[in-house]
Motif scaffolding. Structure first.
Motif, PDB file in Angstrom:
ATOM      1  N   UNK A  70       0.839  -1.193   0.000  1.00 24.41           N
ATOM      2  CA  UNK A  70       0.000   0.000   0.000  1.00 24.41           C
ATOM      3  C   UNK A  70       0.878   1.249   0.000  1.00 24.41           C
ATOM      4  N   UNK A  71       0.365   2.304  -0.629  1.00 23.39           N
ATOM      5  CA  UNK A  71       1.128   3.537  -0.795  1.00 23.39           C
ATOM      6  C   UNK A  71       1.543   4.140   0.545  1.00 23.39           C
ATOM      7  N   UNK A  72       0.689   4.032   1.553  1.00 22.88           N
ATOM      8  CA  UNK A  72       1.019   4.626   2.850  1.00 22.88           C
ATOM      9  C   UNK A  72       2.264   3.995   3.462  1.00 22.88           C
ATOM     10  N   UNK A  73       2.575   2.771   3.095  1.00 22.74           N
ATOM     11  CA  UNK A  73       3.784   2.113   3.603  1.00 22.74           C
ATOM     12  C   UNK A  73       4.986   2.373   2.700  1.00 22.74           C
ATOM     13  N   UNK A  74       4.731   2.793   1.449  1.00 20.64           N
ATOM     14  CA  UNK A  74       5.823   3.061   0.516  1.00 20.64           C
ATOM     15  C   UNK A  74       6.338   4.495   0.626  1.00 20.64           C
ATOM     16  N   UNK A  75       5.421   5.455   0.750  1.00 22.68           N
ATOM     17  CA  UNK A  75       5.831   6.853   0.849  1.00 22.68           C
ATOM     18  C   UNK A  75       6.619   7.025   2.140  1.00 22.68           C
ATOM     19  N   UNK A  76       7.827   7.530   2.026  1.00 19.17           N
ATOM     20  CA  UNK A  76       8.694   7.721   3.182  1.00 19.17           C
ATOM     21  C   UNK A  76       9.627   6.552   3.434  1.00 19.17           C
ATOM     22  N   UNK A  77       9.450   5.448   2.697  1.00 22.04           N
ATOM     23  CA  UNK A  77      10.331   4.297   2.880  1.00 22.04           C
ATOM     24  C   UNK A  77      11.739   4.644   2.397  1.00 22.04           C
ATOM     25  N   UNK A  78      12.728   4.157   3.119  1.00 19.83           N
ATOM     26  CA  UNK A  78      14.113   4.383   2.719  1.00 19.83           C
ATOM     27  C   UNK A  78      14.429   3.612   1.452  1.00 19.83           C
ATOM     28  N   UNK A  79      15.264   4.220   0.613  1.00 16.50           N
ATOM     29  CA  UNK A  79      15.775   3.571  -0.589  1.00 16.50           C
ATOM     30  C   UNK A  79      17.232   3.254  -0.305  1.00 16.50           C
ATOM     31  N   UNK A  80      17.595   1.987  -0.464  1.00 18.18           N
ATOM     32  CA  UNK A  80      18.971   1.567  -0.210  1.00 18.18           C
ATOM     33  C   UNK A  80      19.598   1.048  -1.486  1.00 18.18           C
ATOM     34  N   UNK A  81      20.930   0.908  -1.472  1.00 19.31           N
ATOM     35  CA  UNK A  81      21.628   0.350  -2.627  1.00 19.31           C
ATOM     36  C   UNK A  81      22.185  -1.026  -2.264  1.00 19.31           C
ATOM     37  N   UNK A  82      22.984  -1.606  -3.171  1.00 21.21           N
ATOM     38  CA  UNK A  82      23.511  -2.955  -2.956  1.00 21.21           C
ATOM     39  C   UNK A  82      24.418  -3.021  -1.734  1.00 21.21           C
ATOM     40  N   UNK A  83      25.052  -1.896  -1.376  1.00 20.47           N
ATOM     41  CA  UNK A  83      25.921  -1.858  -0.192  1.00 20.47           C
ATOM     42  C   UNK A  83      25.116  -1.625   1.086  1.00 20.47           C
ATOM     43  N   UNK A  84      23.802  -1.600   0.962  1.00 20.08           N
ATOM     44  CA  UNK A  84      22.870  -1.379   2.069  1.00 20.08           C
ATOM     45  C   UNK A  84      22.989   0.028   2.660  1.00 20.08           C
ATOM     46  N   UNK A  85      23.478   0.980   1.842  1.00 23.05           N
ATOM     47  CA  UNK A  85      23.523   2.386   2.245  1.00 23.05           C
ATOM     48  C   UNK A  85      22.178   3.017   1.938  1.00 23.05           C
ATOM     49  N   UNK A  86      21.659   3.829   2.858  1.00 25.90           N
ATOM     50  CA  UNK A  86      20.431   4.568   2.586  1.00 25.90           C
ATOM     51  C   UNK A  86      20.791   5.746   1.698  1.00 25.90           C
ATOM     52  N   UNK A  87      20.177   5.815   0.517  1.00 28.11           N
ATOM     53  CA  UNK A  87      20.534   6.861  -0.444  1.00 28.11           C
ATOM     54  C   UNK A  87      19.386   7.824  -0.728  1.00 28.11           C
ATOM     55  N   UNK A  88      18.246   7.616  -0.143  1.00 31.96           N
ATOM     56  CA  UNK A  88      17.105   8.511  -0.337  1.00 31.96           C
ATOM     57  C   UNK A  88      15.854   7.908   0.266  1.00 31.96           C
ATOM     58  N   UNK A  89      14.735   8.581   0.000  1.00 33.93           N
ATOM     59  CA  UNK A  89      13.434   8.102   0.464  1.00 33.93           C
ATOM     60  C   UNK A  89      12.430   8.237  -0.658  1.00 33.93           C
ATOM     61  N   UNK A  90      11.462   7.313  -0.694  1.00 34.79           N
ATOM     62  CA  UNK A  90      10.381   7.421  -1.671  1.00 34.79           C
ATOM     63  C   UNK A  90       9.499   8.591  -1.248  1.00 34.79           C
ATOM     64  N   UNK A  91       9.398   9.587  -2.117  1.00 31.79           N
ATOM     65  CA  UNK A  91       8.608  10.769  -1.811  1.00 31.79           C
ATOM     66  C   UNK A  91       7.246  10.716  -2.491  1.00 31.79           C
ATOM     67  N   UNK A  92       7.172  10.043  -3.627  1.00 31.31           N
ATOM     68  CA  UNK A  92       5.942  10.046  -4.421  1.00 31.31           C
ATOM     69  C   UNK A  92       6.093   9.017  -5.524  1.00 31.31           C
ATOM     70  N   UNK A  93       5.057   8.840  -6.314  1.00 30.60           N
ATOM     71  CA  UNK A  93       5.163   8.044  -7.523  1.00 30.60           C
ATOM     72  C   UNK A  93       4.187   8.587  -8.546  1.00 30.60           C
TER      73      UNK A  93
END
Length: 167
Positions: A60-83
């Motif tokens: 559901x969108x409410x769980x996706x918006x604000x979710x951290x975006x990570x890369x293969x090194x497991x570094x947090x590189x951003x957050x989902x703001x919208x789609x």
């Protein structure tokens, strides 16, 4: 002087309306009114909405918006703001907020949905992964919402709704 005249005119108009209503014939004037049974509101089958129940696999969108975006090194590189959705309701682009601190000073980058993978870490937590670095996201063209002006001196962004170039 005007107020009594206006009040008298309104009183006479009300009396005339009441007299006209009582003078009109009513069917079965002496018999008590028989209540008509109510009918439930119905719709034709082609107008009925289709209801859907959530399944454990749904995201559901409410769980996706604000979710951290990570890369293969497991570094947090951003957050989902919208789609962005296309005319058919499919995800056309993920808008990722990158840079800044607590949402201040961050910029938005649109990425193609094919480059982001969404997984569950447990029953409640969704995880977004993308194979890029924070610096590559910061260097990507900024996503500008329709009707919003880009900052002065900033390079033109791709048309709204088009994803940025794949990192």
């Amino acid at each position: 002087m005007r107020t009594p005249f206006l009040a008298s005119a309104l009183l006479l108009a009300g009396l005339a309306t009441a007299a006209a209503q009582s003078a009109s014939p009513t069917p079965n004037a002496g018999a008590p009114a028989t209540p008509v049974p109510g009918q439930p509101a119905t719709m034709a089958d082609n107008l009925r909405p289709t209801f859907v129940a959530q399944t454990p696999d749904d995201m559901v969108a409410s769980k996706l918006i604000g979710a951290n975006v990570t890369n293969a090194a497991n570094d947090t590189i951003g957050q989902i703001a919208d789609f962005v959705l296309d005319q058919k309701g499919s995800v056309k682009a993920w808008i990722i907020g990158v840079g800044g601190f607590l949402g201040i000073g961050s910029k938005y980058v649109a990425v193609d949905p094919s480059v982001m993978k969404l997984d569950r870490t447990d029953d409640k937590t969704l995880q977004a992964r993308i194979d890029t670095t924070k610096d590559q996201l910061k260097a990507a063209p900024e996503y500008i919402y329709l009707g919003k002006e880009p900052p002065k001196g900033a390079a033109a962004a791709p048309p709204a709704g088009e994803p940025a170039a794949k990192p």
